[in-house]
Write a protein that holds these residues in place. Structure first.
Motif, PDB file in Angstrom:
ATOM      1  N   SER A   1      31.903  44.782  40.994  1.00 21.25           N
ATOM      2  CA  SER A   1      32.416  44.443  39.661  1.00 21.25           C
ATOM      3  C   SER A   1      31.287  44.443  38.648  1.00 21.25           C
ATOM      4  O   SER A   1      30.160  44.038  38.956  1.00 21.25           O
ATOM      5  N   ARG A   2      31.606  44.887  37.428  1.00 21.65           N
ATOM      6  CA  ARG A   2      30.617  45.025  36.356  1.00 21.65           C
ATOM      7  C   ARG A   2      31.293  44.730  35.025  1.00 21.65           C
ATOM      8  O   ARG A   2      32.472  45.020  34.841  1.00 21.65           O
ATOM      9  N   ALA A   3      30.516  44.174  34.089  1.00 25.57           N
ATOM     10  CA  ALA A   3      31.060  43.856  32.771  1.00 25.57           C
ATOM     11  C   ALA A   3      29.943  43.916  31.742  1.00 25.57           C
ATOM     12  O   ALA A   3      28.759  43.887  32.091  1.00 25.57           O
ATOM     13  N   ALA A   4      30.314  43.956  30.490  1.00 26.32           N
ATOM     14  CA  ALA A   4      29.324  44.101  29.424  1.00 26.32           C
ATOM     15  C   ALA A   4      28.465  42.859  29.253  1.00 26.32           C
ATOM     16  O   ALA A   4      27.362  42.927  28.711  1.00 26.32           O
ATOM     17  N   ASP A   5      28.945  41.695  29.702  1.00 26.13           N
ATOM     18  CA  ASP A   5      28.172  40.462  29.586  1.00 26.13           C
ATOM     19  C   ASP A   5      28.479  39.565  30.773  1.00 26.13           C
ATOM     20  O   ASP A   5      29.467  39.746  31.489  1.00 26.13           O
ATOM     21  N   GLN A   6      27.606  38.575  30.973  1.00 30.65           N
ATOM     22  CA  GLN A   6      27.708  37.710  32.142  1.00 30.65           C
ATOM     23  C   GLN A   6      28.992  36.882  32.150  1.00 30.65           C
ATOM     24  O   GLN A   6      29.628  36.698  33.195  1.00 30.65           O
ATOM     25  N   GLU A   7      29.394  36.379  30.993  1.00 29.44           N
ATOM     26  CA  GLU A   7      30.600  35.553  30.929  1.00 29.44           C
ATOM     27  C   GLU A   7      31.825  36.337  31.381  1.00 29.44           C
ATOM     28  O   GLU A   7      32.665  35.824  32.131  1.00 29.44           O
ATOM     29  N   SER A   8      31.938  37.575  30.934  1.00 28.00           N
ATOM     30  CA  SER A   8      33.086  38.404  31.326  1.00 28.00           C
ATOM     31  C   SER A   8      33.070  38.686  32.818  1.00 28.00           C
ATOM     32  O   SER A   8      34.115  38.650  33.482  1.00 28.00           O
ATOM     33  N   LEU A   9      31.867  38.957  33.366  1.00 29.78           N
ATOM     34  CA  LEU A   9      31.775  39.230  34.796  1.00 29.78           C
ATOM     35  C   LEU A   9      32.172  37.998  35.614  1.00 29.78           C
ATOM     36  O   LEU A   9      32.917  38.105  36.599  1.00 29.78           O
ATOM     37  N   ASP A  10      31.689  36.839  35.192  1.00 35.89           N
ATOM     38  CA  ASP A  10      32.046  35.607  35.894  1.00 35.89           C
ATOM     39  C   ASP A  10      33.555  35.381  35.863  1.00 35.89           C
ATOM     40  O   ASP A  10      34.159  34.956  36.864  1.00 35.89           O
ATOM     41  N   THR A  11      34.166  35.650  34.728  1.00 34.99           N
ATOM     42  CA  THR A  11      35.605  35.474  34.594  1.00 34.99           C
ATOM     43  C   THR A  11      36.365  36.379  35.558  1.00 34.99           C
ATOM     44  O   THR A  11      37.326  35.959  36.214  1.00 34.99           O
ATOM     45  N   VAL A  12      35.922  37.625  35.660  1.00 41.03           N
ATOM     46  CA  VAL A  12      36.591  38.585  36.533  1.00 41.03           C
ATOM     47  C   VAL A  12      36.483  38.166  37.999  1.00 41.03           C
ATOM     48  O   VAL A  12      37.478  38.089  38.725  1.00 41.03           O
ATOM     49  N   VAL A  13      35.270  37.890  38.453  1.00 43.41           N
ATOM     50  CA  VAL A  13      35.065  37.579  39.864  1.00 43.41           C
ATOM     51  C   VAL A  13      35.736  36.261  40.245  1.00 43.41           C
ATOM     52  O   VAL A  13      36.347  36.144  41.316  1.00 43.41           O
ATOM     53  N   THR A  14      35.671  35.280  39.358  1.00 42.57           N
ATOM     54  CA  THR A  14      36.344  34.003  39.623  1.00 42.57           C
ATOM     55  C   THR A  14      37.847  34.203  39.731  1.00 42.57           C
ATOM     56  O   THR A  14      38.506  33.635  40.616  1.00 42.57           O
ATOM     57  N   GLY A  15      38.400  35.025  38.847  1.00 46.09           N
ATOM     58  CA  GLY A  15      39.836  35.299  38.889  1.00 46.09           C
ATOM     59  C   GLY A  15      40.259  36.019  40.159  1.00 46.09           C
ATOM     60  O   GLY A  15      41.307  35.720  40.739  1.00 46.09           O
ATOM     61  N   ILE A  16      39.421  36.964  40.599  1.00 41.87           N
ATOM     62  CA  ILE A  16      39.733  37.709  41.824  1.00 41.87           C
ATOM     63  C   ILE A  16      39.684  36.785  43.037  1.00 41.87           C
ATOM     64  O   ILE A  16      40.579  36.804  43.892  1.00 41.87           O
ATOM     65  N   GLU A  17      38.652  35.958  43.105  1.00 40.99           N
ATOM     66  CA  GLU A  17      38.544  35.057  44.251  1.00 40.99           C
ATOM     67  C   GLU A  17      39.692  34.041  44.271  1.00 40.99           C
ATOM     68  O   GLU A  17      40.244  33.733  45.335  1.00 40.99           O
ATOM     69  N   LYS A  18      40.079  33.538  43.111  1.00 43.87           N
ATOM     70  CA  LYS A  18      41.198  32.586  43.038  1.00 43.87           C
ATOM     71  C   LYS A  18      42.479  33.236  43.560  1.00 43.87           C
ATOM     72  O   LYS A  18      43.214  32.655  44.374  1.00 43.87           O
ATOM     73  N   ALA A  19      42.733  34.470  43.116  1.00 40.58           N
ATOM     74  CA  ALA A  19      43.931  35.180  43.571  1.00 40.58           C
ATOM     75  C   ALA A  19      43.864  35.454  45.069  1.00 40.58           C
ATOM     76  O   ALA A  19      44.870  35.334  45.781  1.00 40.58           O
ATOM     77  N   ALA A  20      42.674  35.807  45.561  1.00 45.31           N
ATOM     78  CA  ALA A  20      42.512  36.099  46.984  1.00 45.31           C
ATOM     79  C   ALA A  20      42.796  34.871  47.836  1.00 45.31           C
ATOM     80  O   ALA A  20      43.450  34.965  48.887  1.00 45.31           O
ATOM     81  N   ARG A  21      42.315  33.731  47.392  1.00 48.36           N
ATOM     82  CA  ARG A  21      42.536  32.512  48.174  1.00 48.36           C
ATOM     83  C   ARG A  21      44.009  32.103  48.157  1.00 48.36           C
ATOM     84  O   ARG A  21      44.540  31.616  49.173  1.00 48.36           O
ATOM     85  N   GLU A  22      44.673  32.312  47.047  1.00 53.24           N
ATOM     86  CA  GLU A  22      46.104  32.009  46.984  1.00 53.24           C
ATOM     87  C   GLU A  22      46.888  32.935  47.910  1.00 53.24           C
ATOM     88  O   GLU A  22      47.797  32.495  48.632  1.00 53.24           O
TER      89      GLU A  22
END
Length: 405
Positions: free
Chosen positions: A281-302
């Motif tokens: 995963s890649r994003a233009a800034d750190q905040e966006s990248l954190d948001t993406v990866v956190t969202g993916i992990e949350k969905a994966a755990r659910e």
């Protein structure tokens, strides 16, 4: 030797007849052939050739011990079934640019170097930019010794089999201290230049990016006799997570890809016990990248909980945003603005490079050559010959401006 003849000579090395793509993996036969080609190019030009403690190759015009050297180059290895341009374009262009400088009668006042960094793609051992990371101290010796390929072969064993001494691996601050500027030419991995109509671009920054491993652990069972309600199928959790990655990336204006997967026991008639997927995963800034990866992990755990599957998530690598040296970047723009009629817009990139790894230690910059399809890491990767030649000229202009004044 012209750019065209060098390109034609290198083109068949490591190419798969089945896919048309390249399989130039670190410390393999194809890698050895690429290294031999680099050495031959250096020696044909009367350059001093050396392989450093981390397996990177260098070709020198002038004495690097004098310091403040200007270095260019890239890498020659590939991703699985990759394209011809990613990496090799920068190395071939470096030799061609030196030839052009000599043809102009330019006289360098600083040492000039050309480098082939080892294992940039990480296709064999799962970590990108191994050669430059070791050199810059961004990868420890212990970490390097623990790297293994898909067959369980460690990096040290692979180096030994290729005739190199892994006992020398480690940071190389003295070498980096000799370098005053590093400029990497690379095919653009995207269509920004094609859309703007420009042949050459200058990099502004590399997006923050990383790789995460998702291990979904379920229960192996018979595919034909186990009721759907009784299954703990990790493949379902993985599949839903792949879709979640696309959704989260779209919401954040980023990118996310599950591009590699391992399944156990990997039988057609067996429900898997383990599905292991690797996220990039890649994003233009750190905040966006954190948001993406956190969202993916949350969905994966659910998803995993819903199917009775256990999940472990491990971050295997991460590179924060890389801002290339502003002064060097501006100098490249000034040089190209005065020496050529080509515009060179400044643009960011989501791809990692050796230049990005070195940027914490020395001033680095990048030039991009137009890619009309935007396709990379694929046999369809392409750059027109005229654009490649324009890249050589631009690189020669930059080297002359930096090292011959």
């Amino acid at each position: 030797m012209s750019f065209h003849s060098m390109w034609a000579e290198l083109l068949p090395v490591g190419r798969s007849s089945a896919s048309g793509g390249y399989r130039r993996y670190a410390w393999t036969g194809a890698d050895a052939d690429c290294r031999a080609w680099f050495r031959e190019q250096a020696e044909a030009r009367g350059l001093a050739h050396e392989t450093d403690r981390n397996g990177n190759q260098w070709a020198w015009l002038g004495d690097p011990a004098a310091g403040n050297a200007v270095v260019t180059g890239s890498h020659l290895d590939s991703v699985p079934d990759g394209g011809a341009f990613d990496g090799p374009l920068g190395v071939v262009s470096a030799f061609a640019a030196l030839d052009e400088l000599r043809g102009r009668g330019a006289r360098p006042t600083r040492p000039l170097g050309i480098v082939n960094f080892g294992d940039e793609e990480g296709a064999r051992f799962g970590l990108a930019c191994v050669g430059s990371r070791l050199t810059a101290g961004a990868l420890t010796v212990d970490q390097a010794h623990r790297l293994t390929d898909g067959d369980g072969v460690t990096l040290p064993r692979a180096m030994e089999a290729a005739g190199y001494d892994p006992g020398t691996l480690g940071p190389d601050p003295e070498r980096l201290a000799r370098i005053g500027a590093f400029v990497e030419l690379h095919v653009e991995q995207g269509r920004a230049l094609d859309l703007s109509g420009d042949r050459i671009g200058i990099a502004s920054a590399i997006w923050p990016h990383g790789r995460w491993r998702f291990d979904f652990r379920g229960e192996a069972n018979h595919a034909g006799t186990t009721r759907l309600a009784d299954r703990h199928d990790p493949m379902l959790s993985y599949a839903e997570t792949v879709l979640a990655a696309r959704r989260e990336a779209e919401l954040a204006g980023a990118v996310a890809t599950f591009g590699k997967i391992g399944v156990e026991p990997n039988g057609v008639n067996a429900i898997p016990s383990l599905v292991r997927g690797w996220l990039d995963s890649r994003a233009a800034d750190q905040e966006s990248l954190d948001t993406v990866v956190t969202g993916i992990e949350k969905a994966a755990r659910e998803c995993a909980a819903a199917h009775g599957v256990d999940l472990d998530v491990v971050r295997e690598s991460f590179t924060p945003v890389v801002e290339f040296d502003h002064a060097l970047r501006d100098e490249l723009a000034r040089i190209l603005g005065t020496r050529t009629e080509l515009k060179a817009p400044v643009l960011g990139t989501g791809a990692g490079h050796d230049a990005g790894i070195l940027s914490d230690r020395i001033p680095t910059a990048m030039l991009f050559v137009r890619n009309p399809t935007g396709v990379s890491h694929s046999p369809a990767e392409y750059a027109a010959e005229d654009d490649c030649v324009a890249g050589v000229t631009a690189l020669a202009d930059v080297l002359e401006g930096l090292a011959c004044t």
